[in-house]
Design an enzyme around this catalytic site. Structure first.
Site, short mmCIF file in Angstrom:
data_model
loop_
_atom_site.label_atom_id
_atom_site.label_comp_id
_atom_site.label_asym_id
_atom_site.label_seq_id
_atom_site.Cartn_x
_atom_site.Cartn_y
_atom_site.Cartn_z
N ASP A 143 0.86 -1.19 0.00
CA ASP A 143 0.00 0.00 0.00
C ASP A 143 0.89 1.24 0.00
O ASP A 143 2.08 1.16 0.31
CB ASP A 143 -0.92 0.01 1.22
N GLU B 279 0.02 -0.77 5.82
CA GLU B 279 1.09 -0.16 6.62
C GLU B 279 0.87 1.32 6.84
O GLU B 279 1.04 1.84 7.95
CB GLU B 279 2.45 -0.40 5.94
ZN LIG Z 1 6.92 2.34 4.19
ZN LIG Z 2 5.24 5.10 4.22
#
Ligand SMILES: [Zn+2]
Ligand SMILES: [Zn+2]
Ligand SMILES: [Zn+2]
Ligand SMILES: [Zn+2]
Lengths: 430, 430
Positions: free
Chosen positions: B55, B120
């Site tokens: 992501d 993340e």
């Molecule tokens: Zn990263």
């Molecule tokens: Zn990042």
């Protein structure tokens, strides 16, 4: 509204002019005109200038009103609606004065000079200019001014108001990095503008309200026994303060000290920080540029100019001692002078007698903590005494929801305004 | 994107599972799954776990990009586009490793355990739980972990990263009146929450960055000559700091002190004030309730629990000394532990040799000021060494506009990851 007032007054025999103020800056919207009028022109009578405003604060039922804000309701001895107390009610009061004299067949005691504006709630656009331009024309020969646009201190005792604090508003900007930084990466490596600003602000005033800027308190006129006496009988209790603030976070334990802090001493207030993280939650930013806003309420004999010197010199000294590599800038965003009248002037004596005659008590002599700038302009330009003679009570909720004017305040207010004009017509000017 | 990665890896012979994380809380949106994979299952080989995320941060041309952010452009030796360096580039790098071995006909040196997540940038939803649940199942037998998701310190010298600071984030709320007050009327009569808060904050840290909360610095492990030596040769200059911050507002004059402040010492940062006036202009309000936000970056051996005791005890003491009638509340909004690895572990030794083989220089051993929480979770749950082996440079602009990855960093990065696996396969574990 201006046309309504014009029609009412014209029907009563007054000469009315609507003074056009042009368009609102940057728009095609006509500004509401200033209503200028004269009622009576007997050279043997005194000329009394009365001021009021016919514009009001915005209001929506959705704000929490219990009734339709722009429909005047009479309920439980109260007139409820936007403008009832600020300041359409008092404006109508002056018109009712004339009507009452005509209906009762009593000769009007003075030549009335009328100035009702429609931009007060938005900074009185154009009024200062008009006063300056017309001081030797329309306003020529005015003997005294009466403003009916403030409130009693409490809810039960009539007052006359003889002083207002001034206000100098500052933005102190500290800047460093060219953009906001991540505190994980740069925290510890660079001077943080917000940390610097916090230290500067902590040196302006103590948590107990003591102003730490040298020179400011030195400019305050010492309290005389005569002035102190004025505070002795004022009907105000600490419970009024607790009720108004919804807390018991008073700095002083007595009414006298509290009112002096509000009326006759300067205070420093912090308003906020522009440029820092201000939303809910947790953001790990180091703001690059922050402006702290504070203001100083001023009293006799602090002048904005000298105050500015004190503020600038002190903050620069504090800044130098911090030893930061960031940049600091001090900006005076606006200032307004305090106003203090003599509560023993014949204009006030007339109002005291009028109040006594109607309310059967002596009015308390009060001052205001906030500012009504037009007061000072009238006094400075016309060089004649200005009296603040309020109609409404301290809990009327001007600018708030469910604004009201007690019916008894309205009726006795009209009587007081009328009686004031009669006493003002004859009170010895010495 | 998860399916693209799955297809790529499956085509190369890896066993891939997409681990469903359910819906996003309070919505009907499927969370992007975690890609779990295995490549190789030779019991004689070591098991190396590699982590990355597919992501990315949001990006719009309107933010100021020179090119279409979601179209990868190759220009002037750079791969430009969102995710090029954070962290799609490195994820592709691991896939390229396998491809390169197959094309060159070289036996893959280790059993690769793959964990690529898709959340993340939004807090790694579900990853910690997965690691805990799978530590004795999917992750069983892992010998070491390699995370390719951070950056070189500068722009010219490769690094390995062995430490990250933790972060404890606080909101200190001071409240008094039941609603905001007009400073003209109440200024001087009541304790102002923002004045109190300013005084409390001014006692947390000096403008020079000195933490004034007793006990915090006592928890910091003393600097040893060996650790100090690690800083001696790091390729970092004050000019790098000036360039990164767009200013010369450094707290320290040397590179060594600056890097130590960023990596091995705690710091206090102020982020802002919630509830105060934060817009441009001048508003004469006394805010009724204000929350000041600050955070402390933590290092060995500060524990969030002990730190919280120090912070709470100290602020309460400062508050008592202020003697304000307002109310103060201290809230820990979140905390995250620091992480410190041994830069001499065999996992790091393998990466050092790989870097030297590809880049012809010894890597600098760095730490990070900000947090990558998953690092700590992997180490604590799997009880195996974690290595941060970055691919990109310090000026790649992750999270910013015009994100890029230098082509040479991509190509040499793939080589370094491959070489690392070869060294990690044989490096003595002692
Ligand atoms: Zn990263
Ligand atoms: Zn990042
Ligand atoms: Zn008004
Ligand atoms: Zn008003």
């Amino acid at each position: 509204m201006a046309h309504f007032i014009k029609n009412e007054l014209t029907a009563l025999g007054a000469e009315i002019e609507l003074r056009d103020l042009g368009k609102q800056e940057g728009t095609d919207v006509d500004l509401p005109p200033i209503v200028l009028g004269r009622y009576g022109s007997d050279p043997k009578k005194r000329k009394i200038l009365v001021y009021g405003h016919y514009d009001v604060q915005p209001a929506l039922v959705e704000d929490g009103w219990d009734t339709e804000p722009f429909k005047l309701i009479q309920k439980d001895g109260k007139l409820i609606g936007r403008g009832s107390t600020d300041d359409k009610g008092p404006v109508m009061g002056w018109i009712n004065c004339i009507q009452a004299h005509q209906k009762a067949g009593i000769e009007f005691p003075v030549n009335l000079v009328i100035c009702f504006e429609g931009m007060e709630e938005y900074g009185s656009d154009g009024l200062d200019d008009l006063i300056r331009t017309e001081k030797d024309k329309f306003f020529k020969g005015v003997d005294a001014t009466c403003i009916c646009d403030n409130y009693w201190l409490g809810t039960s005792h009539p007052v006359l108001t003889y002083g207002i604090r001034g206000c100098s508003y500052y933005a102190v900007t500290v800047s460093g990095p060219s953009a906001d930084l991540h505190s994980g990466i740069f925290g510890g490596m660079v001077s943080e503008p917000l940390i610097d600003l916090t230290h500067v602000f902590s040196k302006l005033v103590s948590p107990k309200g003591k102003i730490l800027i040298p020179g400011v308190m030195d400019m305050v006129v010492p309290l005389t026994p005569e002035e102190e006496e004025l505070y002795d009988d004022i009907k105000y209790s600490m419970d009024d303060l607790y009720a108004a603030t919804g807390s018991k976070t008073n700095l002083f334990d007595t009414e006298k000290e509290s009112l002096m802090a509000r009326w006759r001493y300067p205070t420093v207030s912090f308003h906020g920080v522009e440029g820092a993280f201000s939303a809910p939650g947790a953001k790990t930013v180091i703001p690059a540029k922050v402006s702290g806003k504070f203001s100083i309420r001023t009293v006799p004999n602090i002048t904005p100019r000298k105050l500015d010197d004190c503020v600038t010199e002190y903050i620069n000294k504090v800044w130098e001692e911090l030893g930061s590599k960031n940049k600091l800038e001090i900006k005076l965003l606006h200032d307004g002078m305090w106003w203090l009248s003599s509560p023993n002037h014949w204009n006030f004596e007339a109002a005291k007698k009028a109040t006594k005659a109607v309310w059967k008590v002596d009015p308390d002599m009060t001052r205001e903590g906030g500012s009504i700038p037009v007061t000072l302009t009238f006094e400075e330009e016309l060089k004649k005494n200005v009296l603040l003679l309020p109609m409404g009570r301290g809990d009327d909720g001007a600018h708030s929801i469910n604004e009201k004017l007690d019916l008894i305040n309205y009726i006795n207010g009209i009587k007081t305004l009328s009686a004031y004009l009669h006493y003002a017509a004859v009170e010895p000017m010495a």
